[in-house]
Design an enzyme around this catalytic site. Structure first.
Site, PDB file in Angstrom:
ATOM      1  N   PRO A  10     -46.853 -20.482  -6.626  1.00  0.00           N
ATOM      2  CA  PRO A  10     -45.554 -20.668  -7.284  1.00  0.00           C
ATOM      3  C   PRO A  10     -45.645 -20.966  -8.772  1.00  0.00           C
ATOM      4  O   PRO A  10     -46.512 -21.709  -9.226  1.00  0.00           O
ATOM      5  CB  PRO A  10     -44.938 -21.850  -6.521  1.00  0.00           C
ATOM      6  CG  PRO A  10     -46.061 -22.526  -5.840  1.00  0.00           C
ATOM      7  CD  PRO A  10     -47.080 -21.454  -5.552  1.00  0.00           C
ATOM      8  N   ASN A  11     -44.720 -20.361  -9.484  1.00  0.00           N
ATOM      9  CA  ASN A  11     -44.496 -20.519 -10.927  1.00  0.00           C
ATOM     10  C   ASN A  11     -45.470 -19.740 -11.801  1.00  0.00           C
ATOM     11  O   ASN A  11     -45.262 -19.640 -13.010  1.00  0.00           O
ATOM     12  CB  ASN A  11     -44.497 -22.011 -11.336  1.00  0.00           C
ATOM     13  CG  ASN A  11     -43.373 -22.773 -10.672  1.00  0.00           C
ATOM     14  OD1 ASN A  11     -42.218 -22.366 -10.766  1.00  0.00           O
ATOM     15  ND2 ASN A  11     -43.689 -23.847  -9.963  1.00  0.00           N
ATOM     16  N   ARG A  18     -44.659 -20.448 -20.702  1.00  0.00           N
ATOM     17  CA  ARG A  18     -44.353 -21.880 -20.680  1.00  0.00           C
ATOM     18  C   ARG A  18     -45.645 -22.685 -20.842  1.00  0.00           C
ATOM     19  O   ARG A  18     -46.695 -22.241 -20.390  1.00  0.00           O
ATOM     20  CB  ARG A  18     -43.714 -22.291 -19.337  1.00  0.00           C
ATOM     21  CG  ARG A  18     -42.347 -21.733 -19.086  1.00  0.00           C
ATOM     22  CD  ARG A  18     -41.266 -22.540 -19.806  1.00  0.00           C
ATOM     23  NE  ARG A  18     -39.921 -22.075 -19.464  1.00  0.00           N
ATOM     24  CZ  ARG A  18     -39.320 -21.014 -19.976  1.00  0.00           C
ATOM     25  NH1 ARG A  18     -39.953 -20.275 -20.863  1.00  0.00           N
ATOM     26  NH2 ARG A  18     -38.102 -20.669 -19.610  1.00  0.00           N
ATOM     27  N   TYR A  23     -51.695 -23.931 -20.251  1.00  0.00           N
ATOM     28  CA  TYR A  23     -52.001 -22.711 -19.489  1.00  0.00           C
ATOM     29  C   TYR A  23     -52.306 -21.490 -20.351  1.00  0.00           C
ATOM     30  O   TYR A  23     -52.629 -20.428 -19.817  1.00  0.00           O
ATOM     31  CB  TYR A  23     -50.845 -22.408 -18.523  1.00  0.00           C
ATOM     32  CG  TYR A  23     -50.618 -23.530 -17.531  1.00  0.00           C
ATOM     33  CD1 TYR A  23     -51.528 -23.761 -16.505  1.00  0.00           C
ATOM     34  CD2 TYR A  23     -49.523 -24.386 -17.646  1.00  0.00           C
ATOM     35  CE1 TYR A  23     -51.355 -24.802 -15.611  1.00  0.00           C
ATOM     36  CE2 TYR A  23     -49.330 -25.437 -16.754  1.00  0.00           C
ATOM     37  CZ  TYR A  23     -50.255 -25.633 -15.747  1.00  0.00           C
ATOM     38  OH  TYR A  23     -50.080 -26.666 -14.868  1.00  0.00           O
ATOM     39  N   ASN A  72     -55.260 -18.888  -6.501  1.00  0.00           N
ATOM     40  CA  ASN A  72     -54.711 -19.987  -7.300  1.00  0.00           C
ATOM     41  C   ASN A  72     -53.435 -20.412  -6.573  1.00  0.00           C
ATOM     42  O   ASN A  72     -52.368 -19.827  -6.788  1.00  0.00           O
ATOM     43  CB  ASN A  72     -54.410 -19.535  -8.728  1.00  0.00           C
ATOM     44  CG  ASN A  72     -53.930 -20.703  -9.576  1.00  0.00           C
ATOM     45  OD1 ASN A  72     -53.535 -21.749  -9.045  1.00  0.00           O
ATOM     46  ND2 ASN A  72     -53.934 -20.539 -10.880  1.00  0.00           N
ATOM     47  N   ALA A  75     -49.043 -25.346  -6.899  1.00  0.00           N
ATOM     48  CA  ALA A  75     -48.672 -26.626  -6.282  1.00  0.00           C
ATOM     49  C   ALA A  75     -48.992 -26.699  -4.786  1.00  0.00           C
ATOM     50  O   ALA A  75     -49.187 -27.800  -4.252  1.00  0.00           O
ATOM     51  CB  ALA A  75     -47.191 -26.901  -6.522  1.00  0.00           C
ATOM     52  N   ASP A  85     -54.903 -23.905   6.919  1.00  0.00           N
ATOM     53  CA  ASP A  85     -55.153 -23.353   8.254  1.00  0.00           C
ATOM     54  C   ASP A  85     -55.327 -21.835   8.197  1.00  0.00           C
ATOM     55  O   ASP A  85     -56.199 -21.276   8.873  1.00  0.00           O
ATOM     56  CB  ASP A  85     -54.000 -23.708   9.199  1.00  0.00           C
ATOM     57  CG  ASP A  85     -54.043 -25.160   9.646  1.00  0.00           C
ATOM     58  OD1 ASP A  85     -55.108 -25.797   9.499  1.00  0.00           O
ATOM     59  OD2 ASP A  85     -53.015 -25.660  10.141  1.00  0.00           O
ATOM     60  N   ILE A  99     -56.374 -22.480 -13.540  1.00  0.00           N
ATOM     61  CA  ILE A  99     -56.483 -22.186 -14.974  1.00  0.00           C
ATOM     62  C   ILE A  99     -56.842 -23.461 -15.737  1.00  0.00           C
ATOM     63  O   ILE A  99     -57.714 -23.468 -16.605  1.00  0.00           O
ATOM     64  CB  ILE A  99     -55.143 -21.609 -15.482  1.00  0.00           C
ATOM     65  CG1 ILE A  99     -54.859 -20.278 -14.785  1.00  0.00           C
ATOM     66  CG2 ILE A  99     -55.141 -21.464 -17.010  1.00  0.00           C
ATOM     67  CD1 ILE A  99     -53.413 -19.839 -14.884  1.00  0.00           C
ATOM     68  N   SER A 100     -56.135 -24.538 -15.416  1.00  0.00           N
ATOM     69  CA  SER A 100     -56.350 -25.824 -16.091  1.00  0.00           C
ATOM     70  C   SER A 100     -57.348 -26.666 -15.291  1.00  0.00           C
ATOM     71  O   SER A 100     -57.616 -26.380 -14.118  1.00  0.00           O
ATOM     72  CB  SER A 100     -55.020 -26.572 -16.214  1.00  0.00           C
ATOM     73  OG  SER A 100     -54.508 -26.874 -14.929  1.00  0.00           O
ATOM     74  N   ARG A 105     -56.055 -34.333 -14.858  1.00  0.00           N
ATOM     75  CA  ARG A 105     -54.631 -34.648 -14.797  1.00  0.00           C
ATOM     76  C   ARG A 105     -54.374 -35.860 -13.900  1.00  0.00           C
ATOM     77  O   ARG A 105     -55.290 -36.556 -13.485  1.00  0.00           O
ATOM     78  CB  ARG A 105     -53.873 -33.405 -14.336  1.00  0.00           C
ATOM     79  CG  ARG A 105     -54.132 -32.250 -15.308  1.00  0.00           C
ATOM     80  CD  ARG A 105     -53.401 -31.025 -14.940  1.00  0.00           C
ATOM     81  NE  ARG A 105     -51.958 -31.227 -15.028  1.00  0.00           N
ATOM     82  CZ  ARG A 105     -51.072 -30.340 -14.580  1.00  0.00           C
ATOM     83  NH1 ARG A 105     -51.482 -29.223 -14.030  1.00  0.00           N
ATOM     84  NH2 ARG A 105     -49.799 -30.573 -14.702  1.00  0.00           N
TER      85      ARG A 105
HETATM   86  O1  CA2 Z   1     -54.095 -24.736 -13.508  1.00  0.00           O
HETATM   87  C1  CA2 Z   1     -53.653 -24.043 -12.596  1.00  0.00           C
HETATM   88  O2  CA2 Z   1     -53.929 -22.864 -12.441  1.00  0.00           O
HETATM   89  C2  CA2 Z   1     -52.651 -24.665 -11.607  1.00  0.00           C
HETATM   90  O3  CA2 Z   1     -52.978 -24.204 -10.295  1.00  0.00           O
HETATM   91  C3  CA2 Z   1     -51.278 -24.192 -12.028  1.00  0.00           C
HETATM   92  C4  CA2 Z   1     -50.159 -24.789 -11.176  1.00  0.00           C
HETATM   93  C5  CA2 Z   1     -50.273 -26.315 -11.112  1.00  0.00           C
HETATM   94  O4  CA2 Z   1     -49.339 -26.809 -10.155  1.00  0.00           O
HETATM   95  C6  CA2 Z   1     -51.666 -26.757 -10.698  1.00  0.00           C
HETATM   96  O5  CA2 Z   1     -51.733 -28.161 -10.747  1.00  0.00           O
HETATM   97  C7  CA2 Z   1     -52.727 -26.170 -11.604  1.00  0.00           C
HETATM   98  C8  CA2 Z   1     -48.796 -24.273 -11.625  1.00  0.00           C
HETATM   99  C9  CA2 Z   1     -48.307 -24.862 -12.916  1.00  0.00           C
HETATM  100  C10 CA2 Z   1     -46.856 -24.619 -13.176  1.00  0.00           C
HETATM  101  O6  CA2 Z   1     -46.592 -23.261 -13.448  1.00  0.00           O
HETATM  102  C11 CA2 Z   1     -46.639 -22.798 -14.724  1.00  0.00           C
HETATM  103  C12 CA2 Z   1     -46.962 -21.479 -14.873  1.00  0.00           C
HETATM  104  C13 CA2 Z   1     -47.030 -20.944 -16.125  1.00  0.00           C
HETATM  105  C14 CA2 Z   1     -46.785 -21.694 -17.224  1.00  0.00           C
HETATM  106  C15 CA2 Z   1     -46.443 -23.002 -17.068  1.00  0.00           C
HETATM  107  C16 CA2 Z   1     -46.360 -23.566 -15.808  1.00  0.00           C
END
Ligand code: CA2
Length: 145
Positions: A10-11, A18, A23, A72, A75, A85, A99-100, A105
């Protein structure tokens, strides 16, 4: 040749648009190109979904058709036993990718359910790190009997 599944939760469709300080500015479409370039002849099934149900369905598809999974889960990493599972049913290599650097965090980002199945966990290399993940999973596949 069976494809590699590169699954994004998601996202991540907002990547590059963003929070660039966390990111980066690379978009998900560019990540897909990065993965395809790194994979060479190996086909890539590249997906993003905001739905936990669809992400699990994609893992099920990979169970039937995929050679390896780079995921990836965003959340869902920290919440989804159902995703864990599903991944446990997959017999090939699994790389959990962020990515991060989630460990830098808040504590809620430190406990990953997906890590309980992943063969390798990558975090903090930025979006370009997807190429490293593809390269690593190809090596893992080559080492398998
Ligand atoms: O760092 C990553 O790849 C994450 O999996 C990204 C997720 C976050 O919930 C994880 O803790 C780490 C998603 C972040 C929110 O989505 C965004 C996507 C693009 C730009 C900003 C936020």
């Amino acid at each position: 040749m069976k494809p590699l599944y590169v699954l994004n939760g998601p996202n991540l469709n907002r990547l590059g648009k963003r929070e660039p300080s966390i990111y980066g500015t690379t978009t998900l479409a560019e990540v897909e190109q990065i993965c395809r370039a790194a994979a060479g002849d190996r086909p890539i099934a590249f997906h993003q979904t905001n739905s936990e149900e669809k992400l699990i369905d994609l893992v099920h598809e990979a169970i039937d058709e995929g050679a390896g999974i780079i995921i990836n889960p965003a959340a869902f990493t920290f919440t989804s036993l159902a995703l864990l599972d599903a991944l446990k049913m997959f017999e090939g290599p699994v790389i959990e990718f962020h990515i991060s650097n989630i460990h830098r965090r808040e504590p809620i980002y430190h406990r990953s359910y997906v890590s309980m199945r992943a063969d390798a966990v990558m975090a903090g290399l930025g979006a370009e790190g997807y190429a490293t993940a593809v390269s690593a999973i190809l090596t893992m596949l080559a080492r398998r009997p």
